[in-house]
Scaffold this active site. Structure first.
Site, PDB file in Angstrom:
ATOM      1  N   TYR A 149       0.852  -1.189   0.000  1.00 35.35           N
ATOM      2  CA  TYR A 149       0.000   0.000   0.000  1.00 35.35           C
ATOM      3  C   TYR A 149       0.888   1.239   0.000  1.00 35.35           C
ATOM      4  O   TYR A 149       2.018   1.205   0.495  1.00 35.35           O
ATOM      5  CB  TYR A 149      -0.930  -0.005   1.222  1.00 35.35           C
ATOM      6  CG  TYR A 149      -1.842   1.201   1.310  1.00 35.35           C
ATOM      7  CD1 TYR A 149      -2.653   1.565   0.232  1.00 35.35           C
ATOM      8  CD2 TYR A 149      -1.890   1.983   2.463  1.00 35.35           C
ATOM      9  CE1 TYR A 149      -3.478   2.670   0.306  1.00 35.35           C
ATOM     10  CE2 TYR A 149      -2.715   3.091   2.546  1.00 35.35           C
ATOM     11  CZ  TYR A 149      -3.513   3.423   1.452  1.00 35.35           C
ATOM     12  OH  TYR A 149      -4.322   4.516   1.526  1.00 35.35           O
ATOM     13  N   TYR A 159      -2.426   4.641   9.552  1.00 33.49           N
ATOM     14  CA  TYR A 159      -1.944   3.347   9.051  1.00 33.49           C
ATOM     15  C   TYR A 159      -0.867   2.762   9.961  1.00 33.49           C
ATOM     16  O   TYR A 159      -0.491   1.609   9.841  1.00 33.49           O
ATOM     17  CB  TYR A 159      -1.451   3.496   7.613  1.00 33.49           C
ATOM     18  CG  TYR A 159      -1.476   2.207   6.823  1.00 33.49           C
ATOM     19  CD1 TYR A 159      -2.676   1.555   6.558  1.00 33.49           C
ATOM     20  CD2 TYR A 159      -0.297   1.648   6.334  1.00 33.49           C
ATOM     21  CE1 TYR A 159      -2.706   0.377   5.828  1.00 33.49           C
ATOM     22  CE2 TYR A 159      -0.320   0.461   5.602  1.00 33.49           C
ATOM     23  CZ  TYR A 159      -1.524  -0.161   5.360  1.00 33.49           C
ATOM     24  OH  TYR A 159      -1.547  -1.336   4.636  1.00 33.49           O
TER      25      TYR A 159
END
Length: 268
Positions: A149, A159
């Site tokens: 990602y 994240y």
């Protein structure tokens, strides 16, 4: 269907349920004529519906902890026995952060948790590659793919330490990709996918915000799990023989967009 993977054999890591990118990829590989074994950690298998996928695709399941070298050796040995020869493709679709699960902020990381998440999410890819490499388990022009990602390149605060894990994962693909290419004629790449509403992804704080923002930023919109499965099939096929050591953005153009008209209008 184009029979792009007819006669090809492989291993697919990480299918949990029908929302998983690995699940969608397994279905597409099956449609394109490929055969494979499915694998996941025993605890993940108890949580998911992998047996349904195995029945649907005529595949066998071999439980394996991807952080355990003995498990991986057993997996690769048995996969070649079941499939009748060396492998042509491997998908690494594994990610987990204990800090994320326990809502521990990045600035307050528990380092025991950090190490566990790094082992599962990133170092496991090196371990998988090493076992495949040492056992000469891949056919020439085979393809190994891991999912990543864009938080490996740009900061997405929530994240958390998964961003560090993905950066390390992408580095492994480049480094091991060199040796796999020189010595075995095997490709190693990562796919940097749009934020996708998988079971794992939805565990990240603010994930709905990630998805809606990326949708407004991306000229083509977000790539779905099904789109990613299609792209992965292309990387497993013979049509991409000279693509290796790449981090390939599959995100509707998000990664090269500074700002979109929709975002400007939202904040004007």
């Amino acid at each position: 269907m184009y029979n792009l993977l007819k006669g090809k054999r492989g291993i697919i890591f990480g299918a949990l349920d029908e929302n998983s990118i690995a699940w969608k990829t397994a279905e597409r590989v099956h449609e394109e004529g490929g055969k494979f074994v499915l694998t996941n950690a025993p605890i993940a298998m108890r949580m998911g519906q992998i047996k349904q996928l195995a029945e649907k695709t005529g595949s066998e399941i071999i439980p394996a902890d991807a952080t355990n070298m003995e498990d991986l050796q057993n997996l690769v040995t048995k996969a070649m026995e079941i499939l009748g020869g060396k492998l042509d493709f491997v998908l690494h679709s594994i990610g987990m952060s204990v800090n994320v699960r326990k809502n521990i902020p990045y600035t307050e990381s528990n380092y025991d948790f950090t190490g566990k998440g790094w082992d599962v999410s990133a170092l496991s890819f090196h371990k998988v590659c090493q076992v495949l490499y040492k056992n000469d388990a891949m056919n020439e022009w085979g393809s190994i793919v891991a999912l990543t990602y864009m938080a490996a390149q740009r900061t997405f605060p929530d994240y958390n330490d998964m961003a560090d894990n993905k950066a390390y994962l992408e580095s492994i693909a480049r480094s091991f990709g060199y040796f796999f290419g020189k010595d075995k004629k095997v490709r190693v790449n990562t796919i940097s996918q749009s934020p996708t509403p998988t079971t794992a992804g939805q565990g990240v704080k603010g994930f709905d915000g990630f998805i809606s923002y990326a949708e407004k930023m991306s000229p083509l919109g977000n790539a779905t799990a099904q789109d990613c499965a299609d792209y992965t099939v292309s990387l497993f096929s013979d049509l991409t023989r000279k693509v290796t050591m790449q981090n390939l953005f599959h995100d509707g153009g998000f990664s090269n967009t500074g700002v979109s008209q929709e975002v400007i209008e939202r904040f004007s």
